[in-house]
Design a protein around this motif. Structure first.
Motif, PDB file in Angstrom:
ATOM      1  N   LEU A  60       0.807  -1.209   0.000  1.00 32.95           N
ATOM      2  CA  LEU A  60       0.000   0.000   0.000  1.00 32.95           C
ATOM      3  C   LEU A  60       0.843   1.264   0.000  1.00 32.95           C
ATOM      4  O   LEU A  60       0.540   2.223  -0.699  1.00 32.95           O
ATOM      5  N   PHE A  61       1.887   1.290   0.811  1.00 33.80           N
ATOM      6  CA  PHE A  61       2.559   2.555   1.084  1.00 33.80           C
ATOM      7  C   PHE A  61       3.952   2.297   1.654  1.00 33.80           C
ATOM      8  O   PHE A  61       4.162   1.319   2.376  1.00 33.80           O
ATOM      9  N   LEU A  62       4.890   3.181   1.325  1.00 30.61           N
ATOM     10  CA  LEU A  62       6.230   3.164   1.915  1.00 30.61           C
ATOM     11  C   LEU A  62       6.492   4.531   2.541  1.00 30.61           C
ATOM     12  O   LEU A  62       6.434   5.549   1.861  1.00 30.61           O
ATOM     13  N   HIS A  63       6.764   4.523   3.833  1.00 30.22           N
ATOM     14  CA  HIS A  63       6.999   5.757   4.581  1.00 30.22           C
ATOM     15  C   HIS A  63       8.472   5.815   4.984  1.00 30.22           C
ATOM     16  O   HIS A  63       9.024   4.834   5.491  1.00 30.22           O
ATOM     17  N   GLN A  64       9.108   6.968   4.761  1.00 26.54           N
ATOM     18  CA  GLN A  64      10.515   7.133   5.123  1.00 26.54           C
ATOM     19  C   GLN A  64      10.721   8.401   5.940  1.00 26.54           C
ATOM     20  O   GLN A  64       9.782   9.116   6.265  1.00 26.54           O
ATOM     21  N   GLY A  65      11.986   8.691   6.239  1.00 23.94           N
ATOM     22  CA  GLY A  65      12.328   9.927   6.921  1.00 23.94           C
ATOM     23  C   GLY A  65      12.974   9.739   8.274  1.00 23.94           C
ATOM     24  O   GLY A  65      13.517  10.685   8.831  1.00 23.94           O
ATOM     25  N   GLN A  66      12.931   8.534   8.833  1.00 22.32           N
ATOM     26  CA  GLN A  66      13.555   8.277  10.126  1.00 22.32           C
ATOM     27  C   GLN A  66      14.834   7.472   9.945  1.00 22.32           C
ATOM     28  O   GLN A  66      15.009   6.772   8.940  1.00 22.32           O
ATOM     29  N   SER A  67      15.693   7.535  10.945  1.00 23.44           N
ATOM     30  CA  SER A  67      16.956   6.802  10.911  1.00 23.44           C
ATOM     31  C   SER A  67      16.928   5.673  11.929  1.00 23.44           C
ATOM     32  O   SER A  67      16.702   5.905  13.113  1.00 23.44           O
ATOM     33  N   ASP A  68      17.148   4.443  11.457  1.00 24.60           N
ATOM     34  CA  ASP A  68      17.211   3.263  12.316  1.00 24.60           C
ATOM     35  C   ASP A  68      15.896   3.042  13.064  1.00 24.60           C
ATOM     36  O   ASP A  68      15.826   3.136  14.290  1.00 24.60           O
ATOM     37  N   ILE A  69      14.845   2.718  12.318  1.00 25.12           N
ATOM     38  CA  ILE A  69      13.525   2.492  12.898  1.00 25.12           C
ATOM     39  C   ILE A  69      13.519   1.181  13.677  1.00 25.12           C
ATOM     40  O   ILE A  69      13.936   0.146  13.176  1.00 25.12           O
ATOM     41  N   LYS A  70      13.010   1.231  14.907  1.00 24.49           N
ATOM     42  CA  LYS A  70      13.059   0.063  15.787  1.00 24.49           C
ATOM     43  C   LYS A  70      11.699  -0.568  16.050  1.00 24.49           C
ATOM     44  O   LYS A  70      11.589  -1.779  16.203  1.00 24.49           O
ATOM     45  N   GLU A  71      10.630   0.243  16.143  1.00 23.73           N
ATOM     46  CA  GLU A  71       9.355  -0.337  16.543  1.00 23.73           C
ATOM     47  C   GLU A  71       8.202   0.497  16.000  1.00 23.73           C
ATOM     48  O   GLU A  71       8.297   1.728  15.909  1.00 23.73           O
ATOM     49  N   ILE A  72       7.120  -0.188  15.631  1.00 28.35           N
ATOM     50  CA  ILE A  72       5.912   0.472  15.151  1.00 28.35           C
ATOM     51  C   ILE A  72       4.698  -0.111  15.859  1.00 28.35           C
ATOM     52  O   ILE A  72       4.690  -1.271  16.253  1.00 28.35           O
ATOM     53  N   HIS A  73       3.669   0.718  16.012  1.00 29.49           N
ATOM     54  CA  HIS A  73       2.397   0.243  16.571  1.00 29.49           C
ATOM     55  C   HIS A  73       1.245   1.021  15.940  1.00 29.49           C
ATOM     56  O   HIS A  73       1.330   2.250  15.778  1.00 29.49           O
ATOM     57  N   VAL A 129      -3.967   5.130  12.220  1.00 29.14           N
ATOM     58  CA  VAL A 129      -2.838   5.901  12.740  1.00 29.14           C
ATOM     59  C   VAL A 129      -1.715   4.966  13.182  1.00 29.14           C
ATOM     60  O   VAL A 129      -1.934   4.034  13.944  1.00 29.14           O
ATOM     61  N   LEU A 130      -0.518   5.230  12.675  1.00 26.44           N
ATOM     62  CA  LEU A 130       0.682   4.486  13.037  1.00 26.44           C
ATOM     63  C   LEU A 130       1.628   5.385  13.822  1.00 26.44           C
ATOM     64  O   LEU A 130       1.751   6.584  13.522  1.00 26.44           O
ATOM     65  N   VAL A 131       2.313   4.791  14.795  1.00 23.62           N
ATOM     66  CA  VAL A 131       3.377   5.475  15.521  1.00 23.62           C
ATOM     67  C   VAL A 131       4.639   4.650  15.355  1.00 23.62           C
ATOM     68  O   VAL A 131       4.617   3.428  15.511  1.00 23.62           O
ATOM     69  N   SER A 132       5.739   5.302  15.009  1.00 24.46           N
ATOM     70  CA  SER A 132       7.016   4.606  14.839  1.00 24.46           C
ATOM     71  C   SER A 132       8.092   5.316  15.646  1.00 24.46           C
ATOM     72  O   SER A 132       8.060   6.545  15.802  1.00 24.46           O
ATOM     73  N   THR A 133       9.037   4.548  16.159  1.00 20.64           N
ATOM     74  CA  THR A 133      10.144   5.137  16.911  1.00 20.64           C
ATOM     75  C   THR A 133      11.466   4.696  16.307  1.00 20.64           C
ATOM     76  O   THR A 133      11.594   3.578  15.789  1.00 20.64           O
ATOM     77  N   ALA A 134      12.447   5.591  16.366  1.00 21.30           N
ATOM     78  CA  ALA A 134      13.746   5.355  15.750  1.00 21.30           C
ATOM     79  C   ALA A 134      14.796   6.153  16.514  1.00 21.30           C
ATOM     80  O   ALA A 134      14.472   6.916  17.430  1.00 21.30           O
ATOM     81  N   LEU A 135      16.046   5.988  16.123  1.00 18.03           N
ATOM     82  CA  LEU A 135      17.101   6.771  16.745  1.00 18.03           C
ATOM     83  C   LEU A 135      16.857   8.264  16.565  1.00 18.03           C
ATOM     84  O   LEU A 135      17.286   9.079  17.379  1.00 18.03           O
ATOM     85  N   SER A 136      16.167   8.625  15.491  1.00 27.10           N
ATOM     86  CA  SER A 136      15.914  10.029  15.189  1.00 27.10           C
ATOM     87  C   SER A 136      14.644  10.563  15.839  1.00 27.10           C
ATOM     88  O   SER A 136      14.312  11.735  15.656  1.00 27.10           O
ATOM     89  N   GLY A 137      13.898   9.741  16.576  1.00 26.21           N
ATOM     90  CA  GLY A 137      12.701  10.203  17.253  1.00 26.21           C
ATOM     91  C   GLY A 137      11.451   9.473  16.801  1.00 26.21           C
ATOM     92  O   GLY A 137      11.511   8.418  16.163  1.00 26.21           O
ATOM     93  N   PHE A 138      10.291  10.043  17.128  1.00 25.97           N
ATOM     94  CA  PHE A 138       8.990   9.447  16.832  1.00 25.97           C
ATOM     95  C   PHE A 138       8.354  10.090  15.608  1.00 25.97           C
ATOM     96  O   PHE A 138       8.517  11.283  15.370  1.00 25.97           O
ATOM     97  N   ASN A 139       7.605   9.293  14.844  1.00 25.21           N
ATOM     98  CA  ASN A 139       6.688   9.777  13.825  1.00 25.21           C
ATOM     99  C   ASN A 139       5.287   9.306  14.200  1.00 25.21           C
ATOM    100  O   ASN A 139       5.098   8.156  14.620  1.00 25.21           O
ATOM    101  N   VAL A 140       4.310  10.185  14.056  1.00 30.30           N
ATOM    102  CA  VAL A 140       2.900   9.859  14.267  1.00 30.30           C
ATOM    103  C   VAL A 140       2.187  10.234  12.979  1.00 30.30           C
ATOM    104  O   VAL A 140       2.182  11.408  12.595  1.00 30.30           O
ATOM    105  N   PHE A 141       1.602   9.268  12.282  1.00 28.74           N
ATOM    106  CA  PHE A 141       1.065   9.587  10.966  1.00 28.74           C
ATOM    107  C   PHE A 141      -0.080   8.663  10.571  1.00 28.74           C
ATOM    108  O   PHE A 141      -0.237   7.562  11.096  1.00 28.74           O
TER     109      PHE A 141
END
Length: 467
Positions: free
Chosen positions: A429-442, A450-462
């Motif tokens: 469906l979709f490819l989302h980028q912009g974070q560095s070293d993504i570790k976990e999504i929920h 709504v997805l939340v992802s966390t990475a070394l570069s911080g959180f994305n909420v989208f």
């Protein structure tokens, strides 16, 4: 439109406040449009064609219904979403949410167990246009300025010092308690009562008291019987307070809650059919005594706590290398797995003994770091990889090689049909980028899509236009 136009959060003082524009233009990249040599824009698909010298990525905001970023100082490489009292199935902006996360700081003393309350989260320009189309009223420029000021995202943050980096955190509700289970580098699994932090993020007076009394987090209960650190942990969705934890020495222990809500009885006989580190655990959403595990030994196993210590079902060569994560579908008999081989595999538990998945996808160019089925749609799931990509999939889209279900769903991303792009599976469906070293999504359990992802570069909420 670049991510410099997006709302961002950053740490300031004791709390979290909205900060101005981001300086990075490549944040939040999805299947974005990239400008070619002829000056026209084109869709960029990660892994298909590398960027050429002089080319850069810009976020297409029209591909998102909502997009926000935040940072918490030290990176939080594991988090979980707490259910709130605002109801299920809500989609109207502004949105709010509660997160529990644990940091992995450079120094053991610098780590924190924290609660985040994000609120006043508004949609992107696309979502705003959709809202405007439903209303025939016109606003003045002054009203637009006031509206912009009122749409600043807000966040309250309550942090407790925690000695040792937090490997994984999972939350649950038990009666009136909100509990967090924490695996840390200390080699202990600890249970924390989150009531003080939750009160603090909802009340300025309670926050002031919390800050004055702040001290190192005191566990409600802890277990050191694993004798080494680990990552695998999961609360039962059917029996409040029941827990299972796995370590890097292949052992799995089951926790049974005791009356009073402050202690657990832990079976000292481990579930021990794995030969190497247990990487992830998932309780069955329909059978209270059944859970699944995955391991560095390349196997996935299904267990029944009434018949320890051996698993009752096993796929011994489920992946060609370490299996990092699994997710159990809430309504269908499917398990989803992701490994170091970059593969995503869907397993039908009714055919599990065959050792063959019903679907296999290879889109990520690096190890899979997180997978999760959507709570709103049993055919949709998301995955993240060490290639800095979050992917969204829909199994209801039929292909020649994979038939899980069939429907007439059209797969789109950035207004471009995925089927028209060479080399991409129609279920993507979709490819989302912009974070560095993504570790976990929920996925948020109460806010569809709504997805939340966390990475070394911080959180994305989208939320993307695809779900």
């Amino acid at each position: 439109m670049s991510a410099a136009d997006q709302d961002t959060f950053a740490e300031e003082g004791d709390g979290m406040e909205e900060q101005g524009d981001s300086a990075d233009d490549d944040e939040g990249v999805d299947m974005e449009e990239e400008e070619g040599a002829d000056g026209e824009t084109k869709v960029y698909v990660p892994g298909i064609e590398p960027l050429q010298p002089g080319e850069r990525l810009e976020m297409d905001q029209s591909a998102y219904r909502m997009y926000h970023e935040c940072q918490t100082g030290a990176p939080c490489l594991s988090f979980d979403i707490l259910k709130d009292n605002n109801g299920d199935g809500r989609e109207d902006f502004p949105l709010s949410m509660l997160l529990c996360a644990g940091t992995q700081a450079d120094k053991a003393m610098a780590n924190r167990l924290l609660i985040m309350r994000m609120h006043n989260l508004h949609g992107t320009e696309k979502a705003k246009k959709e809202e405007d189309e439903e209303s025939s009223e016109e606003s003045s420029e002054e009203e637009d300025e006031d509206e912009g000021a009122s749409k600043k995202p807000l966040m309250e943050l309550a942090m407790m010092p925690h000695f040792g980096a937090i490997n994984r955190v999972r939350v649950t509700r038990r009666s009136e308690q909100t509990l967090a289970a924490v695996w840390s580098e200390k080699g202990q699994v600890e249970i924390f009562d989150l009531r003080p932090q939750l009160e603090a993020v909802h009340s300025s007076a309670a926050m002031k008291t919390f800050m004055q009394q702040q001290k190192e987090a005191t566990a409600l209960f802890s277990f050191s019987g694993h004798m080494t650190e680990g990552y695998a942990i999961d609360w039962s969705p059917l029996v409040p307070g029941r827990l299972v934890s796995g370590d890097c020495k292949k052992n799995i222990h089951m926790w049974e809650p005791q009356e009073g809500g402050a202690s657990w009885r832990i079976d000292q006989r481990p579930f021990s059919s794995h030969s190497k580190s247990v990487e992830d655990l998932q309780w069955s959403p329909t059978e209270a005594t059944v859970f699944a595990s995955c391991s560095v030994d390349c196997s996935i196993r299904v267990w029944d706590i009434r018949a320890p210590p051996n698993s009752m079902l096993a796929a011994n060569e489920a992946h060609a290398s370490d299996i990092n994560v699994i997710s159990w579908n809430r309504t269908e008999p499917f398990l989803l797995s992701g490994g170091d081989d970059g593969l995503l595999k869907v397993w039908d538990l009714r055919q599990f003994k065959t050792g063959r998945p019903v679907a296999t996808f290879k889109q990520h160019g690096a190890p899979i770091t997180s997978v999760e089925w959507s709570p709103a749609d049993p055919g949709v799931f998301a995955a993240s990889g060490a290639d800095d990509v979050v992917s969204q999939w829909d199994l209801s889209v039929e292909s020649c090689d994979t038939k899980v279900q069939s429907c007439d769903t059209k797969v789109q991303s950035c207004d471009t049909k995925v089927q028209d792009l060479h080399g991409l599976p129609p279920q993507l469906l979709f490819l989302h980028q912009g974070q560095s070293d993504i570790k976990e999504i929920h996925w948020h359990p109460q806010v569809p899509g709504v997805l939340v992802s966390t990475a070394l570069s911080g959180f994305n909420v989208f939320r993307t236009i695809s779900v």
